[in-house]
Design a protein around this motif. Structure first.
Motif, PDB file in Angstrom:
ATOM      1  N   GLU A  41       0.840  -1.207   0.000  1.00  0.00           N
ATOM      2  CA  GLU A  41       0.000   0.000   0.000  1.00  0.00           C
ATOM      3  C   GLU A  41       0.873   1.253   0.000  1.00  0.00           C
ATOM      4  OE1 GLU A  41      -2.331  -0.706   3.478  1.00  0.00           O
ATOM      5  OE2 GLU A  41      -3.756  -1.996   2.422  1.00  0.00           O
ATOM      6  N   ASN A  42       2.148   1.053  -0.409  1.00  0.00           N
ATOM      7  CA  ASN A  42       3.117   2.150  -0.517  1.00  0.00           C
ATOM      8  C   ASN A  42       3.333   2.877   0.802  1.00  0.00           C
ATOM      9  OD1 ASN A  42       3.565   1.753  -3.348  1.00  0.00           O
ATOM     10  ND2 ASN A  42       1.612   2.786  -3.754  1.00  0.00           N
ATOM     11  N   GLU A  43       3.254   2.120   1.897  1.00  0.00           N
ATOM     12  CA  GLU A  43       3.521   2.685   3.227  1.00  0.00           C
ATOM     13  C   GLU A  43       4.523   1.818   3.985  1.00  0.00           C
ATOM     14  OE1 GLU A  43      -0.525   2.767   4.769  1.00  0.00           O
ATOM     15  OE2 GLU A  43      -0.490   4.942   4.609  1.00  0.00           O
ATOM     16  N   PRO A  44       5.637   1.434   3.371  1.00  0.00           N
ATOM     17  CA  PRO A  44       6.561   0.526   4.048  1.00  0.00           C
ATOM     18  C   PRO A  44       7.175   1.101   5.317  1.00  0.00           C
ATOM     19  CG  PRO A  44       7.601   1.473   2.107  1.00  0.00           C
ATOM     20  CD  PRO A  44       6.149   1.842   2.041  1.00  0.00           C
ATOM     21  N   TYR A  45       7.260   2.440   5.389  1.00  0.00           N
ATOM     22  CA  TYR A  45       7.876   3.049   6.563  1.00  0.00           C
ATOM     23  C   TYR A  45       6.940   3.053   7.770  1.00  0.00           C
ATOM     24  CZ  TYR A  45      11.605   4.467   3.440  1.00  0.00           C
ATOM     25  OH  TYR A  45      12.647   4.449   2.546  1.00  0.00           O
TER      26      TYR A  45
END
Length: 318
Positions: free
Chosen positions: A88-92
């Protein structure tokens, strides 16, 4: 006259969440003084019945500092809850919640409350796909997603701070926890609760691969009992698995659910992402937890029935 007994003071980080709110209520029953730290008030309804009996601090654990002062037990239940942030393009998000937040807590305790006992809530996802069951604290860890990887990193942070600064930490690796007050609409975090909710609404239950795999499900109040026991009697700097430790296939749980709701199920293939990050079979060895006096009080069937009743009440409200 004897001296007045000192009241045990506990801080529950993530105390508005699914497990945290149950823990807060049980700590109050034990006459503990309870403070909850939560990033937001989004789940404030979970403590509606006890909100006047607890202190609530709204703050991100990544910014925690003086808030740790004076507590006997600190339960760290904060963190991310599923493997999906990476797609979901939130790896951080996993790193911020599980790693940065844990370091902040450890630093705060090092400076302001090094004698506190910290119960760190980890997950069976740190193990990844295992070859030998049941899993013990000596089993290899090879997490398959960022959630498990960052939780394992946080475990190592705890061990390092315990070794260098003498912090008193117990690591609790939770297996699959289910029960009332869990979000029945979120299949990413609470797959079984999601299926129970579907059954209550009269919808067909989709089950990956027909449920022909082992899962270690445990009812939420049994997890809470384990957390408190680990605070009081757990061995310093030891890892404990918090699960039933029974070889039960997921399809057996589904059979109970179908019998109690007259619903139907359908076998569907696992999604490709789930195949990459999921764990097929898991059963833990909970012997160390039993050795300090814990045993589950709620059977799987009873837990399912309790959860069904809860979702039925919620359905009537809507």
């Amino acid at each position: 006259m004897g001296a007045t007994k000192k009241m045990t003071k506990v801080l529950i980080i993530g105390g508005l969440g699914f497990i945290g709110n149950y823990l807060a209520k049980e700590c109050l029953k034990k006459k503990f003084e309870v403070t909850i730290l939560s990033k937001t008030k989004n789940k404030i309804k979970n403590i509606e019945d006890i909100k006047n009996s607890v202190k609530l601090i709204i703050k991100d654990v990544a910014e925690i500092d003086l808030e740790v002062k004076g507590f006997d037990y600190i339960f760290d239940l904060a963190g991310s809850t599923d493997n999906y942030s990476i797609i979901e393009n939130e790896p951080y998000k996993d790193i911020q919640m599980n790693c940065t937040g844990t370091i902040a807590l450890l630093e705060a305790c090092k400076k302001h409350n090094p004698r506190a006992r910290i119960i760190y809530a980890s997950t069976f996802f740190v193990n990844g796909q295992v070859k030998k069951l049941p899993v013990t604290s000596d089993s290899p860890c090879s997490p398959r997603g960022l959630y498990g990887a960052t939780k394992l990193a946080a475990e190592h942070f705890c061990k390092i701070y315990a070794n260098i600064f003498g912090l008193d930490i117990v690591i609790a690796r939770f297996t699959n926890v289910f029960g009332e007050l869990e979000n029945g609409e979120n299949k990413k975090k609470a797959g079984f609760n999601y299926l129970i909710n579907l059954a209550v609404k009269g919808e067909e239950i989709p089950v990956y691969e027909g449920g022909d795999y082992y899962r270690d499900y445990i009812y939420v109040t049994d997890v809470v009992d384990a957390c408190i026991l680990l605070a009081e009697k757990g061995i310093r700097n030891k890892i404990y698995y918090v699960g039933r430790g029974e070889f039960i296939k997921f399809k057996e749980l589904i059979e109970i659910l179908i019998n109690e709701t007259q619903s139907t199920s359908i076998s569907i293939p696992s999604p490709e992402f789930h195949k990459k990050v999921g764990i097929r079979d898991f059963v833990c060895d909970n012997t160390p937890l039993r050795e300090i006096g814990w045993k589950p009080k709620i059977s799987i069937k009873e837990g399912i029935i309790n959860t069904i009743k809860h979702y039925k009440k919620e359905l009537k409200k809507n």
